[in-house]
Scaffold this active site. Structure first.
Site, PDB file in Angstrom:
ATOM      1  N   ASN A  91       0.842  -1.190   0.000  1.00 55.70           N
ATOM      2  CA  ASN A  91       0.000   0.000   0.000  1.00 55.70           C
ATOM      3  C   ASN A  91       0.879   1.243   0.000  1.00 55.70           C
ATOM      4  OD1 ASN A  91      -2.808   1.005   0.267  1.00 55.70           O
ATOM      5  ND2 ASN A  91      -2.016   1.917   2.151  1.00 55.70           N
ATOM      6  N   SER A  92       0.483   2.264  -0.747  1.00 51.87           N
ATOM      7  CA  SER A  92       1.201   3.527  -0.816  1.00 51.87           C
ATOM      8  C   SER A  92       2.619   3.282  -1.356  1.00 51.87           C
ATOM      9  CB  SER A  92       1.199   4.206   0.559  1.00 51.87           C
ATOM     10  OG  SER A  92       1.646   5.538   0.470  1.00 51.87           O
ATOM     11  N   ASN A  93       3.677   3.636  -0.604  1.00 53.71           N
ATOM     12  CA  ASN A  93       5.019   3.298  -1.068  1.00 53.71           C
ATOM     13  C   ASN A  93       5.150   1.801  -1.311  1.00 53.71           C
ATOM     14  OD1 ASN A  93       5.841   5.930  -0.913  1.00 53.71           O
ATOM     15  ND2 ASN A  93       7.282   5.646   0.759  1.00 53.71           N
TER      16      ASN A  93
END
Length: 662
Positions: free
Chosen positions: A274-276
């Site tokens: 998730n995200s990075n």
């Protein structure tokens, strides 16, 4: 100093990181540091069994206490977590597990070593009910710059409960902190030690000689260095390889444990982040030329796409050509205009906390970055600039939250990171330190630094540690309380924000250095035919889909054409962090639910041949009600992902062109 010598320096180290016999047998590039077992009653792999208690010694919390504290945060049940989905809920029945979702098993903590001396923390969790009928490994690169335990309760549990081994990588980030004044560092297990004693066990020691450190502190006392900002290694360039190294380590450790039997031919490997971590998931898929990975799930991926004039994204009747932007580009643009734009929507969550918004507006006007003559016009002009730049209208309500979460601190971190600048460079006059009530740097409270592993997200701001404007004419101050030299205002350091912007798009030697670092990891969209699902919130203003997921989907269609198995789900009324505080609770639904459902769908594709869903907009319904008293989330708020979406919800993709319905 050798690893074994460091391990023998005293109880503070030896009691937490005893080197197991297996360490000597590890493959090249891997250092195994710890092997633990959890009974699922007194403690477990997901962190559900043991509730965190106060540290026995707040100045020296042990590894077990820090692990529990790190895993203790649980989202609000009213938002659905722990009630409709999450580690306590059996996804097959929708009911709570009788044992609360606890998972017994084993845990291995290790380092994998990359080029240039870089190393990533790796955690392998092996459930007691490890399946050898359907062998599987879930690889989870961590979100943000978080430490190695962060995504166990958000993503890793999904694999543990299916009998999969789960391997996590911090991607060369994690909470590696070095208090330069006391010369204290964090170790891989979160405990702290003097840098001279930690040796190879230090998660990060600033690459400064003792003489250089003393000279730096004489001019800039009390400063703190962070691995995510100051490693001089540009770890993002290795994110994809970090994930692959973690997977290879998992295969080796499982085979060493079982006496063989684990191969890429008989084991399903899914990467989910998730995200990075979502960006690292896609980078890993692109870098996987040996067929280690079978499927991918990327939630709101911070993926930076190589520019291509053939990429076009249409939303309704609006078209944007080559709309991909790098993180430093959109962070530094938002960092300029978001504080002023907050005044265009004063009822937005946290708007009242942006107390120097008017000063930022005035300084933007003074420096020629705005034209409007009055405050109302300046706020509206700032928001219009954000929209013209490419931010979606749904993000306007998040300007205050987006700014307060710290795009200045994050931009400074990445500028230093990508440019390979050490802590001593203080890029754009920024540094990090603990601050007093007036924002002046001070000695970091020892108890705060002792638990920084459990509290920080890889860097500042965390607790009393924050971004410092060293260029304040009065002397260094916390950035949001500082004065800009050129304007004389407390305007959130417009001078620093403009300097960061120049690094992203300018032509100075430092800017060229930063931009060269960014060029090392730009994605091209080629996932080599792997089944993959990207899930992104339409209201995300931290990692806007307009700059990341949508152009990535377009780039993938150019690279893979009809052979592509990438699918894209864009979720209405979902923002980046899954906040459920007052004002967020009424407006937003959790993207986490759809990340988990995407994992289910990729699993079904890989195990049964079930079709992947079509690209689509998912029309959710906010909870509504009164801020702070929103009704609990129900299944009606979060409709399922449709295998065949309605025509009005369908996202069309063809040869570099992505068309999204409004």
């Amino acid at each position: 100093m050798t690893l074994r010598k460091a391990l023998c320096l005293g109880a503070a180290l030896a009691s937490t990181l005893a080197a197991p016999a297996v360490a000597a047998q590890a493959p090249k590039g891997v250092t195994v540091l710890r092997h633990l077992s959890f009974d699922g009653v007194t403690d477990d792999l997901v962190g559900l069994a043991a509730k965190p208690a106060a540290y026995a010694d707040p100045l020296h919390p042990n590894a077990a206490e820090l692990r529990r504290a790190t895993m203790a945060v649980r989202p609000d049940p009213a938002s659905g977590w722990g009630r409709l989905f999450g580690p306590t809920i059996d996804a097959a029945t929708g009911q709570p597990y009788p044992d609360g979702g606890r998972v017994a098993g084993e845990e291995y903590l290790a380092y994998t070593h990359g080029p240039g001396g870089g190393k990533s923390a790796v955690l392998l969790q092996v459930p007691a009910k490890l399946s050898r009928v359907q062998r599987c490994i879930l690889a989870v690169p961590q979100a943000g710059s978080f430490g190695i335990y962060h995504d166990i309760s958000t993503t890793g549990f999904w694999g543990l409960q299916r009998g999969c081994a789960v391997v996590y990588s911090d991607k060369g980030h994690g909470t590696g902190a070095h208090d330069l004044s006391s010369d204290t560092v964090t170790l891989i297990d979160g405990t702290t030690a003097k840098a001279s004693e930690a040796g190879a066990l230090s998660h990060f020691t600033a690459p400064l000689s003792a003489k250089a450190r003393a000279a730096f502190l004489a001019r800039w006392p009390h400063r703190i260095a962070f691995k995510a900002a100051h490693s001089r290694l540009n770890p993002e360039s290795q994110w994809g390889e970090d994930v692959l190294r973690a997977i290879r380590y998992a295969f080796w450790q499982l085979n060493d444990r079982d006496g063989g039997g684990w191969t890429s031919d008989n084991t399903i490997v899914i990467v989910a982040g998730n995200s990075n971590g979502g960006g690292a998931t896609l980078y890993a898929g692109e870098k996987d030329h040996e067929g280690l990975i079978d499927g991918l799930v990327a939630g709101e991926p911070q993926v930076q796409v190589r520019g291509d004039p053939e990429i076009r994204v249409l939303r309704g009747d609006k078209a944007r050509a080559n709309g991909a932007r790098t993180l430093l580009d959109y962070f530094t643009f938002a960092n300029l205009y978001e504080p002023c734009a907050v005044l265009a929507m004063t009822d937005a969550p946290w708007a009242d906390r942006v107390t120097h918004a008017a000063d930022r507006c005035a300084s933007l006007k003074q420096t020629g970055l705005l034209d409007a003559g009055d405050l109302t016009g300046q706020a509206r002009e700032s928001q219009d600039k954000l929209l013209a730049y490419g931010f979606d209208p749904e993000t306007e309500v998040l300007n205050a939250a987006g700014y307060l979460i710290g795009p200045d601190a994050t931009a400074a971190k990445y500028a230093s990171d990508h440019g390979r600048f050490g802590v001593e460079r203080r890029i754009c006059g920024y540094s990090y330190a603990s601050v007093d009530a007036e924002g002046r740097p001070r000695v970091v409270p020892p108890a705060e630094f002792a638990e920084i592993f459990a509290k920080a997200s890889g860097g500042a701001p965390t607790g009393s540690i924050d971004l410092i404007n060293d260029n304040d004419p009065r002397g260094p101050r916390r950035n949001d309380l500082s004065i800009s030299p050129s304007t004389g205002r407390t305007d959130y350091n417009l001078d620093g924000a403009r300097c960061l912007r120049e690094l992203a798009i300018g032509h100075s030697s430092d800017a060229r250095r930063v931009q060269a670092g960014i060029a090392e990891f730009l994605a091209d969209g080629n996932l080599h035919g792997k089944p993959a699902i990207i899930v992104h919130g339409r209201a995300d203003n931290r990692v806007p889909p307009a700059f990341s997921s949508r152009p990535y989907l377009a780039a993938n269609s150019l690279k893979e054409g009809a052979a592509s198995r990438l699918r894209y789900m864009e979720v209405e009324n979902a923002e980046h962090f899954g906040f459920a505080m007052p004002g967020f609770d009424t407006r937003f639904v959790p993207l986490a639910y759809y990340n988990l459902r995407a994992l289910d769908l990729v699993w079904e594709t890989l195990t049964t041949g079930a079709p992947l869903p079509g690209n689509q907009i998912i029309r959710t319904r906010p909870r509504g009600g009164t801020p702070g008293k929103a009704p609990a989330l129900t299944p009606d708020n979060i409709p399922p992902i449709a295998i065949v979406p309605r025509a009005a919800d369908r996202i069309r993709v063809q040869l570099g062109v992505v068309a999204l319905p409004d």
